[in-house]
Design an enzyme around this catalytic site. Structure first.
Site, PDB file in Angstrom:
ATOM      1  N   ASN A   7       0.874  -1.167   0.000  1.00 36.14           N
ATOM      2  CA  ASN A   7       0.000   0.000   0.000  1.00 36.14           C
ATOM      3  C   ASN A   7       0.914   1.221   0.000  1.00 36.14           C
ATOM      4  O   ASN A   7       1.472   1.602   1.022  1.00 36.14           O
ATOM      5  CB  ASN A   7      -0.927   0.006   1.210  1.00 36.14           C
ATOM      6  CG  ASN A   7      -1.863   1.198   1.218  1.00 36.14           C
ATOM      7  OD1 ASN A   7      -1.504   2.299   0.824  1.00 36.14           O
ATOM      8  ND2 ASN A   7      -3.087   0.983   1.690  1.00 36.14           N
ATOM      9  N   GLU A  34      -3.800   1.936  -3.024  1.00 36.92           N
ATOM     10  CA  GLU A  34      -3.907   3.356  -2.706  1.00 36.92           C
ATOM     11  C   GLU A  34      -2.991   4.200  -3.593  1.00 36.92           C
ATOM     12  O   GLU A  34      -2.184   4.991  -3.106  1.00 36.92           O
ATOM     13  CB  GLU A  34      -3.628   3.619  -1.225  1.00 36.92           C
ATOM     14  CG  GLU A  34      -4.882   3.454  -0.360  1.00 36.92           C
ATOM     15  CD  GLU A  34      -4.798   4.216   0.952  1.00 36.92           C
ATOM     16  OE1 GLU A  34      -5.387   5.314   1.023  1.00 36.92           O
ATOM     17  OE2 GLU A  34      -4.160   3.717   1.889  1.00 36.92           O
ATOM     18  N   ASP A 147      -4.062  -4.889   0.606  1.00 38.12           N
ATOM     19  CA  ASP A 147      -4.436  -4.318   1.893  1.00 38.12           C
ATOM     20  C   ASP A 147      -5.872  -4.753   2.167  1.00 38.12           C
ATOM     21  O   ASP A 147      -6.814  -4.210   1.592  1.00 38.12           O
ATOM     22  CB  ASP A 147      -4.312  -2.801   1.839  1.00 38.12           C
ATOM     23  CG  ASP A 147      -4.719  -2.120   3.133  1.00 38.12           C
ATOM     24  OD1 ASP A 147      -5.197  -2.826   4.054  1.00 38.12           O
ATOM     25  OD2 ASP A 147      -4.592  -0.887   3.217  1.00 38.12           O
ATOM     26  N   ASN A 149      -7.381  -4.520   5.074  1.00 36.43           N
ATOM     27  CA  ASN A 149      -7.994  -3.748   6.149  1.00 36.43           C
ATOM     28  C   ASN A 149      -8.695  -4.661   7.154  1.00 36.43           C
ATOM     29  O   ASN A 149      -9.808  -4.375   7.623  1.00 36.43           O
ATOM     30  CB  ASN A 149      -8.957  -2.699   5.585  1.00 36.43           C
ATOM     31  CG  ASN A 149      -8.257  -1.387   5.285  1.00 36.43           C
ATOM     32  OD1 ASN A 149      -7.460  -0.905   6.093  1.00 36.43           O
ATOM     33  ND2 ASN A 149      -8.519  -0.821   4.120  1.00 36.43           N
ATOM     34  N   ASP A 218      -1.924  -6.243   5.788  1.00 33.94           N
ATOM     35  CA  ASP A 218      -1.577  -6.531   4.391  1.00 33.94           C
ATOM     36  C   ASP A 218      -1.269  -8.020   4.277  1.00 33.94           C
ATOM     37  O   ASP A 218      -0.358  -8.516   4.951  1.00 33.94           O
ATOM     38  CB  ASP A 218      -0.373  -5.701   3.967  1.00 33.94           C
ATOM     39  CG  ASP A 218      -0.613  -4.210   4.162  1.00 33.94           C
ATOM     40  OD1 ASP A 218      -1.169  -3.590   3.247  1.00 33.94           O
ATOM     41  OD2 ASP A 218      -0.269  -3.683   5.245  1.00 33.94           O
ATOM     42  N   ASP A 247       2.635   4.637   5.342  1.00 33.65           N
ATOM     43  CA  ASP A 247       2.431   4.046   6.670  1.00 33.65           C
ATOM     44  C   ASP A 247       2.366   2.520   6.616  1.00 33.65           C
ATOM     45  O   ASP A 247       2.229   1.871   7.657  1.00 33.65           O
ATOM     46  CB  ASP A 247       1.194   4.623   7.362  1.00 33.65           C
ATOM     47  CG  ASP A 247      -0.001   4.777   6.436  1.00 33.65           C
ATOM     48  OD1 ASP A 247       0.066   4.301   5.286  1.00 33.65           O
ATOM     49  OD2 ASP A 247      -1.007   5.373   6.859  1.00 33.65           O
ATOM     50  N   HIS A 248       2.483   1.940   5.430  1.00 30.80           N
ATOM     51  CA  HIS A 248       2.580   0.491   5.252  1.00 30.80           C
ATOM     52  C   HIS A 248       3.999   0.124   4.822  1.00 30.80           C
ATOM     53  O   HIS A 248       4.723   0.962   4.270  1.00 30.80           O
ATOM     54  CB  HIS A 248       1.631   0.004   4.151  1.00 30.80           C
ATOM     55  CG  HIS A 248       0.182   0.197   4.451  1.00 30.80           C
ATOM     56  ND1 HIS A 248      -0.674  -0.851   4.702  1.00 30.80           N
ATOM     57  CD2 HIS A 248      -0.575   1.326   4.508  1.00 30.80           C
ATOM     58  CE1 HIS A 248      -1.894  -0.382   4.904  1.00 30.80           C
ATOM     59  NE2 HIS A 248      -1.862   0.938   4.795  1.00 30.80           N
TER      60      HIS A 248
END
Length: 257
Positions: A7, A34, A147, A149, A218, A247-248
């Protein structure tokens, strides 16, 4: 063969990080999420210069998924899930790469919950579960990476107490993920590290990266044909520590040929 998911959280702003990772780790196939960019803004030239060909499904400012392949062209087989005629989100793309069917997905976040965003998350998840069941029986080796989530269990988060109301940890979310696994998919990272805390995401708040306060959201799911060929898996955590990082961190599985 190294298959990774990342991501990137904005492909235009994180492009230097992405290119550095591609050149340093040389994954064979990469699923990106993303992108946060329309199709016309995808940096195909820069990615090509790094040795990768790509297909992508963009969306202005939000969502967006892609598949990169080193030294070969991914042959697109699908974009978007079935039964989604009224769904404008760019969340799924699929390609054939060297005989393996690769699905790159960005499952809805679902926050705040309860509410319409959580309802959309669960509805999208149900569509994905139905489609994954069909893929399991098409005879071709399949990887579904992205991802999700979903924090599958409390073992996949540094501390669940402050996240109890988050859509990523809700019982309905976790139940969907477990139903997906029950079709016969193998969670590659958890199979490699059955007893270790492994994280793939650290948000930007409260020094969560510096304190290793992470979540594992992930995932790479392998069908039985490929799970028997898995030789390693991991997370390239150094990418998260780079200036201007997503942030991943990239998450990957290595398969024997």
């Amino acid at each position: 063969m190294k298959i990774a998911t990342f991501n990137v959280n904005g492909i235009r702003s994180r492009l230097p990080n992405l290119i550095e990772w591609l050149q340093r780790e040389t994954p064979d196939v990469v699923c990106l999420q993303e992108l946060k960019a329309p199709d016309a803004a995808f940096p195909a030239l820069e990615i090509g210069t790094a040795g990768y060909q790509a297909i992508w499904h963009g969306q202005k400012a939000w969502n967006g998924v892609a598949i990169l392949a080193r030294g070969t062209r991914p042959v697109e087989t699908r974009r978007g899930l079935p039964d989604g005629d009224d769904d404008s989100h760019s969340r799924y793309i699929e390609a054939n790469v060297n005989g393996i069917l690769i699905g790159s997905l960005y499952l809805p976040n679902g926050n705040p919950q309860p509410g319409p965003k959580f309802d959309y998350k669960l509805a999208w998840f149900e569509r994905f579960i139905r489609y994954a069941a069909a893929l399991r029986h098409n005879g071709q080796p399949v990887v579904l990476a992205g991802d999700y989530n979903v924090v599958p269990t409390d073992f996949d988060i540094y501390n669940p107490r402050s996240w109890l109301k988050d859509a990523l940890l809700q019982p309905e979310t976790r139940e969907c993920y477990q139903r997906l696994l029950s079709q016969g998919w193998t969670d590659a990272v958890r199979a490699r590290f059955p007893d270790q805390r492994v994280y793939t995401f650290w948000d930007y708040f409260r020094q969560h990266w510096q304190r290793n306060s992470g979540l594992r959201i992930d995932h790479l799911l392998l069908d039985p044909q490929l799970s028997s060929k898995q030789v390693d898996a991991g997370v390239d955590t150094w990418v998260r520590g780079q200036p201007g990082a997503s942030d991943h961190a990239p998450t990957w599985a290595r398969l024997e040929k």
